[in-house]
Design a protein around this motif. Sequence first.
Motif, PDB file in Angstrom:
ATOM      1  N   LEU A  45      -5.330  13.754  19.930  1.00  0.00           N
ATOM      2  CA  LEU A  45      -4.685  14.289  18.735  1.00  0.00           C
ATOM      3  C   LEU A  45      -4.630  13.239  17.620  1.00  0.00           C
ATOM      4  CD1 LEU A  45      -3.401  16.990  17.856  1.00  0.00           C
ATOM      5  CD2 LEU A  45      -1.187  15.948  18.340  1.00  0.00           C
ATOM      6  N   GLY A  46      -4.386  11.985  17.988  1.00  0.00           N
ATOM      7  CA  GLY A  46      -4.360  10.913  16.993  1.00  0.00           C
ATOM      8  C   GLY A  46      -5.706  10.736  16.317  1.00  0.00           C
ATOM      9  N   THR A  47      -6.773  10.823  17.101  1.00  0.00           N
ATOM     10  CA  THR A  47      -8.118  10.666  16.533  1.00  0.00           C
ATOM     11  C   THR A  47      -8.475  11.861  15.659  1.00  0.00           C
ATOM     12  OG1 THR A  47      -8.742   9.351  18.467  1.00  0.00           O
ATOM     13  CG2 THR A  47     -10.530  10.184  17.091  1.00  0.00           C
ATOM     14  N   LEU A  48      -8.125  13.063  16.094  1.00  0.00           N
ATOM     15  CA  LEU A  48      -8.389  14.253  15.277  1.00  0.00           C
ATOM     16  C   LEU A  48      -7.599  14.201  13.968  1.00  0.00           C
ATOM     17  CD1 LEU A  48      -8.490  17.021  18.038  1.00  0.00           C
ATOM     18  CD2 LEU A  48     -10.441  15.974  16.832  1.00  0.00           C
ATOM     19  N   ASN A  49      -6.362  13.719  14.023  1.00  0.00           N
ATOM     20  CA  ASN A  49      -5.578  13.543  12.803  1.00  0.00           C
ATOM     21  C   ASN A  49      -6.227  12.520  11.881  1.00  0.00           C
ATOM     22  OD1 ASN A  49      -2.782  14.824  12.200  1.00  0.00           O
ATOM     23  ND2 ASN A  49      -2.842  14.665  14.431  1.00  0.00           N
ATOM     24  N   HIS A  50      -6.732  11.433  12.454  1.00  0.00           N
ATOM     25  CA  HIS A  50      -7.398  10.417  11.632  1.00  0.00           C
ATOM     26  C   HIS A  50      -8.573  11.016  10.865  1.00  0.00           C
ATOM     27  CE1 HIS A  50      -9.474   6.913  10.204  1.00  0.00           C
ATOM     28  NE2 HIS A  50     -10.539   7.291  10.895  1.00  0.00           N
ATOM     29  N   LEU A  51      -9.352  11.842  11.525  1.00  0.00           N
ATOM     30  CA  LEU A  51     -10.501  12.451  10.850  1.00  0.00           C
ATOM     31  C   LEU A  51     -10.056  13.329   9.679  1.00  0.00           C
ATOM     32  CD1 LEU A  51     -12.825  13.276  13.851  1.00  0.00           C
ATOM     33  CD2 LEU A  51     -13.341  11.785  11.910  1.00  0.00           C
ATOM     34  N   VAL A  52      -8.980  14.062   9.857  1.00  0.00           N
ATOM     35  CA  VAL A  52      -8.452  14.887   8.774  1.00  0.00           C
ATOM     36  C   VAL A  52      -7.956  13.999   7.636  1.00  0.00           C
ATOM     37  CG1 VAL A  52      -6.532  16.427   8.173  1.00  0.00           C
ATOM     38  CG2 VAL A  52      -7.953  16.921  10.164  1.00  0.00           C
ATOM     39  N   VAL A  53      -7.229  12.949   7.965  1.00  0.00           N
ATOM     40  CA  VAL A  53      -6.730  12.019   6.950  1.00  0.00           C
ATOM     41  C   VAL A  53      -7.890  11.404   6.177  1.00  0.00           C
ATOM     42  CG1 VAL A  53      -5.624   9.757   6.650  1.00  0.00           C
ATOM     43  CG2 VAL A  53      -4.523  11.499   8.061  1.00  0.00           C
ATOM     44  N   ALA A  54      -8.876  10.902   6.877  1.00  0.00           N
ATOM     45  CA  ALA A  54     -10.007  10.250   6.216  1.00  0.00           C
ATOM     46  C   ALA A  54     -10.778  11.229   5.336  1.00  0.00           C
ATOM     47  CB  ALA A  54     -10.934   9.619   7.249  1.00  0.00           C
ATOM     48  N   ASP A  55     -11.014  12.447   5.835  1.00  0.00           N
ATOM     49  CA  ASP A  55     -11.707  13.444   5.017  1.00  0.00           C
ATOM     50  C   ASP A  55     -10.901  13.778   3.771  1.00  0.00           C
ATOM     51  OD1 ASP A  55     -13.748  13.510   6.839  1.00  0.00           O
ATOM     52  OD2 ASP A  55     -13.445  15.592   7.436  1.00  0.00           O
ATOM     53  N   VAL A  76      -7.121  18.066  -4.183  1.00  0.00           N
ATOM     54  CA  VAL A  76      -6.362  17.123  -5.011  1.00  0.00           C
ATOM     55  C   VAL A  76      -4.873  17.465  -4.987  1.00  0.00           C
ATOM     56  CG1 VAL A  76      -6.031  16.299  -7.376  1.00  0.00           C
ATOM     57  CG2 VAL A  76      -8.338  16.564  -6.465  1.00  0.00           C
ATOM     58  N   ALA A  77      -4.544  18.746  -4.885  1.00  0.00           N
ATOM     59  CA  ALA A  77      -3.147  19.185  -4.869  1.00  0.00           C
ATOM     60  C   ALA A  77      -2.416  18.814  -3.574  1.00  0.00           C
ATOM     61  CB  ALA A  77      -3.081  20.698  -5.081  1.00  0.00           C
ATOM     62  N   GLN A  78      -3.150  18.432  -2.540  1.00  0.00           N
ATOM     63  CA  GLN A  78      -2.538  18.039  -1.268  1.00  0.00           C
ATOM     64  C   GLN A  78      -1.857  16.678  -1.417  1.00  0.00           C
ATOM     65  OE1 GLN A  78      -2.936  20.118   1.755  1.00  0.00           O
ATOM     66  NE2 GLN A  78      -3.406  21.426   0.000  1.00  0.00           N
ATOM     67  N   ASP A  79      -0.820  16.455  -0.618  1.00  0.00           N
ATOM     68  CA  ASP A  79      -0.160  15.147  -0.606  1.00  0.00           C
ATOM     69  C   ASP A  79      -1.150  14.084  -0.168  1.00  0.00           C
ATOM     70  OD1 ASP A  79       2.276  16.251  -1.362  1.00  0.00           O
ATOM     71  OD2 ASP A  79       2.981  16.456   0.709  1.00  0.00           O
TER      72      ASP A  79
END
Length: 177
Positions: A45-55, A76-79
């Motif tokens: 889950l941490g790695t999948l979250n990282h991919l979302v954050v990086a994208d 752009v409207a996302q935090d």
Amino acid sequence: MSQLTQFRLLANYNQWMNQKVYTAAAQLSDAALKQDRGAFFGSILGTLNHLVVADLIWLKRYAACEACADVLAAVVAQDDPTSLDQCLFDDLAQLTDYRQWLDGQILGLLQHLQDSDLTSVLTYRNSKGVTYHKPFASLLTHLFNHQTHHRGQVSTLLSQAGVDVGATDLLLLIDDV
């Protein structure tokens, strides 16, 4: 095949593989998804979250490109993420929904771009405030390469947990001519 056509293929592959990985991950319990497995981002889950954050970070940077601004307005409207290891979602179902939305944003971007847009230089700042000026096409390549890198890690972690992701070759999406 044009460079833009290649990027569109990579965007389709990215979406296809994310669907496969998330479907495989859904076979595990919440505890198994959150278990520290010694990976760079700890857990599946941490790695999948990282991919979302990086994208999310990269898509926000891409929005500075004139050709990308309108199509990426919802991104752009996302935090803004606060760190590369931020856990945006601790629930796989919510993360899956967001991943699907984000993949749609990537596909939309690639459908919107023209070949001429790929020759632009993107100016952005990293998380430490350092300014860079890099070829936009190379930064798109980075997005897909980064995804492949960490999805490979997740595939290994899933395999070690007894879950098979299945075939992962890009070759499967390349048309026969």
